[in-house]
Design a protein around this motif. Structure first.
Motif, PDB file in Angstrom:
ATOM      1  N   ARG A 153       0.787  -1.153  -0.107  1.00 48.48           N
ATOM      2  CA  ARG A 153       0.028   0.168   0.029  1.00 48.48           C
ATOM      3  C   ARG A 153       0.751   1.353   0.098  1.00 48.48           C
ATOM      4  O   ARG A 153       2.033   1.398   0.696  1.00 48.48           O
ATOM      5  CB  ARG A 153      -0.992  -0.070   1.165  1.00 48.48           C
ATOM      6  CG  ARG A 153      -1.788   1.258   1.341  1.00 48.48           C
ATOM      7  CD  ARG A 153      -2.771   0.966   2.425  1.00 48.48           C
ATOM      8  NE  ARG A 153      -2.056   0.893   3.848  1.00 48.48           N
ATOM      9  CZ  ARG A 153      -2.455   0.729   5.051  1.00 48.48           C
ATOM     10  NH1 ARG A 153      -3.876   0.139   5.047  1.00 48.48           N
ATOM     11  NH2 ARG A 153      -1.865   0.572   5.925  1.00 48.48           N
ATOM     12  N   GLU A 154       0.493   2.250  -0.731  1.00 46.20           N
ATOM     13  CA  GLU A 154       1.112   3.472  -0.915  1.00 46.20           C
ATOM     14  C   GLU A 154       0.191   4.636  -0.691  1.00 46.20           C
ATOM     15  O   GLU A 154      -0.710   4.559  -1.145  1.00 46.20           O
ATOM     16  CB  GLU A 154       2.056   3.452  -2.215  1.00 46.20           C
ATOM     17  CG  GLU A 154       1.331   3.844  -3.306  1.00 46.20           C
ATOM     18  CD  GLU A 154       2.163   3.869  -4.581  1.00 46.20           C
ATOM     19  OE1 GLU A 154       3.423   3.973  -4.498  1.00 46.20           O
ATOM     20  OE2 GLU A 154       1.534   3.918  -5.679  1.00 46.20           O
ATOM     21  N   PHE A 155       1.238   5.829  -0.131  1.00 39.74           N
ATOM     22  CA  PHE A 155       0.202   7.113   0.040  1.00 39.74           C
ATOM     23  C   PHE A 155       0.302   7.799  -1.469  1.00 39.74           C
ATOM     24  O   PHE A 155       0.872   7.612  -2.180  1.00 39.74           O
ATOM     25  CB  PHE A 155       1.094   8.081   0.925  1.00 39.74           C
ATOM     26  CG  PHE A 155       0.733   9.294   0.916  1.00 39.74           C
ATOM     27  CD1 PHE A 155       1.344  10.293   0.119  1.00 39.74           C
ATOM     28  CD2 PHE A 155      -0.599   9.525   1.614  1.00 39.74           C
ATOM     29  CE1 PHE A 155       0.922  11.617   0.158  1.00 39.74           C
ATOM     30  CE2 PHE A 155      -0.885  10.873   1.542  1.00 39.74           C
ATOM     31  CZ  PHE A 155      -0.132  12.099   0.892  1.00 39.74           C
ATOM     32  N   VAL A 156      -1.219   8.351  -1.595  1.00 39.40           N
ATOM     33  CA  VAL A 156      -1.488   9.026  -3.059  1.00 39.40           C
ATOM     34  C   VAL A 156      -1.540  10.435  -2.478  1.00 39.40           C
ATOM     35  O   VAL A 156      -0.953  11.420  -2.990  1.00 39.40           O
ATOM     36  CB  VAL A 156      -2.755   8.652  -3.490  1.00 39.40           C
ATOM     37  CG1 VAL A 156      -2.948   9.349  -4.606  1.00 39.40           C
ATOM     38  CG2 VAL A 156      -2.705   6.923  -3.842  1.00 39.40           C
ATOM     39  N   ALA A 157      -2.383  11.045  -1.540  1.00 38.31           N
ATOM     40  CA  ALA A 157      -2.778  12.326  -1.343  1.00 38.31           C
ATOM     41  C   ALA A 157      -3.497  12.444  -0.111  1.00 38.31           C
ATOM     42  O   ALA A 157      -4.069  11.592   0.578  1.00 38.31           O
ATOM     43  CB  ALA A 157      -3.715  12.890  -2.558  1.00 38.31           C
ATOM     44  N   ALA A 158      -3.315  13.629   0.602  1.00 42.41           N
ATOM     45  CA  ALA A 158      -4.188  13.964   1.642  1.00 42.41           C
ATOM     46  C   ALA A 158      -4.313  15.485   1.812  1.00 42.41           C
ATOM     47  O   ALA A 158      -3.774  16.234   1.148  1.00 42.41           O
ATOM     48  CB  ALA A 158      -3.227  13.348   2.913  1.00 42.41           C
ATOM     49  N   ILE A 159      -5.390  15.759   2.572  1.00 40.20           N
ATOM     50  CA  ILE A 159      -5.753  17.070   2.687  1.00 40.20           C
ATOM     51  C   ILE A 159      -6.136  17.212   4.066  1.00 40.20           C
ATOM     52  O   ILE A 159      -6.835  16.397   4.908  1.00 40.20           O
ATOM     53  CB  ILE A 159      -7.137  17.423   1.957  1.00 40.20           C
ATOM     54  CG1 ILE A 159      -7.398  18.831   1.900  1.00 40.20           C
ATOM     55  CG2 ILE A 159      -8.322  16.617   2.262  1.00 40.20           C
ATOM     56  CD1 ILE A 159      -8.458  19.085   0.733  1.00 40.20           C
ATOM     57  N   SER A 160      -5.820  18.409   4.548  1.00 44.03           N
ATOM     58  CA  SER A 160      -6.101  18.926   6.210  1.00 44.03           C
ATOM     59  C   SER A 160      -7.515  19.249   6.153  1.00 44.03           C
ATOM     60  O   SER A 160      -8.517  19.156   5.407  1.00 44.03           O
ATOM     61  CB  SER A 160      -5.419  20.388   6.265  1.00 44.03           C
ATOM     62  OG  SER A 160      -6.060  21.260   5.429  1.00 44.03           O
ATOM     63  N   TRP A 161      -7.958  19.413   7.457  1.00 38.38           N
ATOM     64  CA  TRP A 161      -9.426  19.300   7.881  1.00 38.38           C
ATOM     65  C   TRP A 161     -10.232  20.349   7.244  1.00 38.38           C
ATOM     66  O   TRP A 161     -11.348  20.231   7.039  1.00 38.38           O
ATOM     67  CB  TRP A 161      -9.429  19.529   9.526  1.00 38.38           C
ATOM     68  CG  TRP A 161      -9.021  20.807   9.865  1.00 38.38           C
ATOM     69  CD1 TRP A 161      -7.771  21.221   9.975  1.00 38.38           C
ATOM     70  CD2 TRP A 161      -9.934  21.796  10.097  1.00 38.38           C
ATOM     71  NE1 TRP A 161      -8.010  22.834  10.524  1.00 38.38           N
ATOM     72  CE2 TRP A 161      -9.331  23.123  10.360  1.00 38.38           C
ATOM     73  CE3 TRP A 161     -11.360  22.086  10.206  1.00 38.38           C
ATOM     74  CZ2 TRP A 161      -9.784  24.465  10.885  1.00 38.38           C
ATOM     75  CZ3 TRP A 161     -12.071  23.283  10.275  1.00 38.38           C
ATOM     76  CH2 TRP A 161     -11.126  24.492  10.823  1.00 38.38           C
ATOM     77  N   ASN A 162      -9.465  21.556   6.958  1.00 35.92           N
ATOM     78  CA  ASN A 162     -10.378  22.642   6.331  1.00 35.92           C
ATOM     79  C   ASN A 162     -10.004  22.881   4.764  1.00 35.92           C
ATOM     80  O   ASN A 162     -10.384  23.793   4.108  1.00 35.92           O
ATOM     81  CB  ASN A 162     -10.037  23.868   7.102  1.00 35.92           C
ATOM     82  CG  ASN A 162      -8.623  24.429   6.903  1.00 35.92           C
ATOM     83  OD1 ASN A 162      -7.805  23.537   6.456  1.00 35.92           O
ATOM     84  ND2 ASN A 162      -8.201  25.395   7.269  1.00 35.92           N
ATOM     85  N   GLY A 163      -9.173  21.882   4.327  1.00 31.35           N
ATOM     86  CA  GLY A 163      -8.786  21.843   2.877  1.00 31.35           C
ATOM     87  C   GLY A 163      -7.762  22.867   2.489  1.00 31.35           C
ATOM     88  O   GLY A 163      -7.434  23.210   1.388  1.00 31.35           O
ATOM     89  N   GLY A 164      -7.227  23.463   3.608  1.00 33.31           N
ATOM     90  CA  GLY A 164      -6.172  24.638   3.178  1.00 33.31           C
ATOM     91  C   GLY A 164      -4.843  24.093   2.987  1.00 33.31           C
ATOM     92  O   GLY A 164      -4.001  24.684   2.154  1.00 33.31           O
ATOM     93  N   ASN A 165      -4.613  22.873   3.123  1.00 33.30           N
ATOM     94  CA  ASN A 165      -3.337  22.158   2.959  1.00 33.30           C
ATOM     95  C   ASN A 165      -3.492  20.902   2.325  1.00 33.30           C
ATOM     96  O   ASN A 165      -4.332  20.296   2.715  1.00 33.30           O
ATOM     97  CB  ASN A 165      -2.291  21.812   4.506  1.00 33.30           C
ATOM     98  CG  ASN A 165      -2.000  23.262   5.036  1.00 33.30           C
ATOM     99  OD1 ASN A 165      -1.340  24.315   4.101  1.00 33.30           O
ATOM    100  ND2 ASN A 165      -2.289  23.523   6.338  1.00 33.30           N
TER     101      ASN A 165
END
Length: 123
Positions: A44-56
């Protein structure tokens, strides 16, 4: 937390798909959400992530400039827009809720995992 990833399917190389991750219990709104994938015979590999408010946002090098992660907290849904798909993007894609509000690429930083959705890119 009950997460459901959907939107996968069969697409030709160069095509696009949009994955969605729905959080039916609304517990991800204060935490980052990430997408991971597992290709046949690979880890398994990481693809993408987003902060709680979408800012990062955070992306794996392999998908940067091709994939875009976004979220709509009013709909309790996180999206992964995938453009310029390649054969090597073929995998089962999973979404997960992080332990913290900030995005991370480490799988141990995620607490809840949803069932995956299969993306198949034909060459």
């Amino acid at each position: 937390v009950q997460l459901q990833a959907y939107g996968g399917g069969l697409v030709q190389a160069g095509g696009s798909l949009r994955l969605s991750c729905a959080d039916s219990r609304r517990t991800s709104s204060n935490n980052a959400v990430g997408w991971f994938r597992r290709a046949p015979g690979k880890e398994r590999e990481f693809v993408a992530a987003i902060s709680w408010n979408g800012g990062n946002t955070l992306y794996a090098d392999s998908v940067k400039d091709r994939f875009t992660i976004s979220r709509d907290n009013a709909k309790n849904t996180v999206y992964l827009q995938m453009n310029s798909l390649k054969f090597e993007d073929t995998a089962v894609y999973y979404c997960a809720v992080a332990l913290r509000p900030v995005p991370t690429s480490a799988s141990y930083g995620y607490r809840y995992w949803g069932q995956g959705t299969l993306v198949t890119v034909s060459s």
